[in-house]
Design an enzyme around this catalytic site. Structure first.
Site: not given
Ligand code: F6R
Length: 618
Positions: A2, A27, A75, A491, A514, A613
């Protein structure tokens, strides 16, 4: 998470509140709201479920008139992402209004107590509990006649009862020259102006409004009036505000013609890597140099073990860092998710140093892990992008990335800058031990080529776009690489899943047989990172195993040999570099691939669903 903002002064509050919230949307962007005060009309409030752009349209004249106000972009943690749960929240039938960032862990017991005292709750949030709690304390402290000092005491009494984290901005119906801000575990910064003051979760909203700032520390409360600020610490009483100048790196960010921040930031990488290298090469000694590690050469030489920690993409950087440090510096390295490290109790000795890797410098888990390691007596260092962030302030020393603001939720340039800094640290530690002057010089000359190599790599964009068109409908992707490029594969997979919502897995290429190889079919593309080096032939064998099972293959290689061309459906050629620098180069086409696929699928590239973020909650 937030973002919160506050304004008090001679001007209207809304222009700053809205601009500030737009800049803080990274945020969280589930809902947004503002409350302003005009003494004659009391507190006016508007909130929307959705983005700040919608909030802006919902602000009417009555709200726009206020010269004192607070705002919030959310958020969601407690309660759905809807209008009712949006902040600001009112306390005590509208006597005050507050915006909160953080998590109140004991909210349930407090809520029950307040409900028993007759308070009506409209939302499911933990934040509304704080609003009513302050109102309740105010009733206790002041009775009928309320003075500003009563408000301060009520806030102090209420926050003393909170368990968890908070950044709070609070306004009171009866006082148009009083804004209170309080912090514990969630960042807050005050911007000091002339007859006006600003509050925000970080410095980005303040750019263009003021360059004088005061960071609030944990357990500090600020009593803000339009022409002065008083800071009170829970234990130390009144403290002098430390007014600093806003770093020129915190520039106002705009898209500069790019359709998305993510694309802009991908294309900024030649420059951000140049910035990470700048001033850090010591040619005379064939090593790197750092100003802020805050350890003597002797102390650094006696480091016996390095612990690298971070979350998400920064954790992937840490994994590359492990390969780098062990290969170049021969120092044992351990990598831990910060969220695990904070609750683990790993046996460590006093010759272990801890690096927290973080773009934002605000990630709650990384901050808590570093604090815990610091408490145990370890020297803690931050590899961080945001200047003056909580982690940068908390660590014993560190290295800034100087990548400039990263706005896109998916981290791109911060990742490659982290890898650049880690390479330099590995060189530095290597030169303290066994690396020769010649070896150091060779590494430096390879590192100096990086910006140019990244520029060349960006030339694959058109080809990547075409590949994306063909695979945009796939529901699953595999990303495979070995050694330094195992983290690159992780990534690449993370980038794809977070912005295009496609399931993707990263694996060390040989691990595939595997288990994950069972996923391979004609609809599951595998992205192989297969540059030349010690495991080139091995990765080619893994690639053949996928091909033999009918899986489409996209190969990233710096060496187009007929074998690769024959096996892979698509070959993206990347420039050659030393193996330990390959992740920096190889991650560029992977960033572009996820960007293009997300675009084709109509996803919101810069603000993917459910994410934010800066993850300032546990
Ligand atoms: C992914 C991403 C996240 C962050 C993670 C840590 O693209 O951006 O996984 O890397 O939330 O954030 P920082 O680096 O700010 O600590």
């Amino acid at each position: 998470m937030c973002g919160i903002v506050g304004y008090i002064g001679d001007n209207k509050a809304c222009p700053f509140l809205v601009t500030g919230l737009q800049r803080l949307e990274y945020r969280g962007y589930d809902s947004a709201g503002v409350a302003t005060l005009q003494q004659s009309n009391g507190i006016r409030l508007t909130k929307v479920s959705g983005r700040v752009a919608e909030l802006e349209s919902a602000i009417d004249d009555r709200i726009g008139q206020g010269s004192l106000g607070i705002g919030h972009t959310r958020w969601a943690t407690h309660g759905a992402a809807n209008q009712v749960n949006a902040h600001p929240h009112s306390g005590g039938a509208g006597i005050l209004s507050l915006a909160h960032n953080g998590v109140i862990e004991n909210y349930e017991s407090l809520k029950l107590e307040l409900q028993n005292n007759g308070y009506q709750f409209v939302s499911e949030t933990d934040s509304e509990v704080v609003a009513h709690l302050i109102a309740d304390c105010l009733k206790e402290a002041a009775g009928d006649e309320i003075a500003p000092q009563d408000c301060v005491e009520a806030v102090q009494a209420a926050i003393a009862r909170l368990r968890g984290t908070y950044g709070l901005v609070i306004i009171f119906r009866d006082f148009d020259d009083l804004l209170i801000a309080a912090r514990c575990g969630s960042p807050l910064v005050i911007g000091v102006g002339k007859n006006e003051q600003f509050v925000a979760s970080d410095t980005s909203p303040l750019v263009g409004f003021t360059d004088k700032i005061v960071y609030l520390a944990d357990h500090q409360l600020a009593l803000i009036r339009k022409d002065n600020i008083q800071v009170l610490h829970r234990d130390e009483g009144r403290v002098r505000p430390d007014i600093q100048t806003l770093s020129s790196e915190t520039v106002d960010v705009n898209l500069e013609g790019y359709p998305h921040y993510m694309l802009k930031e991908i294309y900024e990488q030649p420059q951000s890597i140049t910035n990470a290298l700048r001033g850090r090469i010591d040619y005379d000694n064939a090593t790197a140099k750092f100003g802020g590690l805050n350890l003597t050469t002797q102390q650094l030489r006696s480091v016996k073990r390095i612990l690298l920690t971070g979350c998400g993409t920064s954790w992937h950087s840490a994994l590359v860092g492990e390969y780098l440090m062990e290969e170049l510096a021969r120092i044992p390295v351990e990598v831990e998710y910060a969220s695990e490290l904070r609750y683990r109790n790993p046996p460590t000795d006093h010759e272990t140093i801890v690096f927290g890797i973080t773009q934002s410098g605000e990630t709650a888990d990384t901050l808590a892990a570093l604090r815990e390691m610091k408490r145990k007596g370890h020297h803690t260092l931050a590899i961080c992008n945001v200047i003056g962030s909580s982690i940068a302030q908390e660590a014993d020393g560190g290295v800034y990335l100087h990548a400039g603001p990263e706005v896109g939720v998916a981290s791109t340039k911060a990742f490659t800058s982290q890898l650049t800094v880690l390479s330099m640290l590995a060189l530095y530690f290597g030169r303290l031990h066994h690396l020769s002057f010649e070896a150091g010089s060779r590494i430096i000359s390879e590192m100096e080529k990086l910006p140019e190599l990244v520029e060349q790599t960006l030339g694959c964009h058109e080809q990547v776009r075409e590949i994306a068109t063909r695979y945009q409908e796939s529901d699953n992707f595999l990303y495979l690489g070995r050694r330094f490029n195992f983290p690159t594969a992780l990534e690449g997979a993370l980038k794809l899943k977070e912005i295009s919502y496609i399931h993707a897995e990263g694996y060390p290429a040989a691990e595939m047989k595997h288990g994950p190889i069972a996923l391979v079919d004609e609809n599951t593309p595998s992205v192989f990172i297969v540059p030349q080096g010690t495991v080139y032939e091995k990765v080619l064998s893994n690639l053949q195993e996928v091909k033999a099972r009918g899986g489409p293959v996209i190969a990233l290689t710096d060496h187009v040999d007929p074998q690769v061309t024959k096996l892979a459906d698509d070959v993206i050629q990347i420039p050659q570099t030393q193996d330990f620098l390959q992740p920096i180069i190889a991650s560029i086409p992977l960033q572009l691939l996820s960007y293009e696929i997300a675009l084709l699928r109509g996803c919101d590239v810069d603000k993917p669903r459910n994410l934010a973020k800066s993850v300032t909650v546990e």
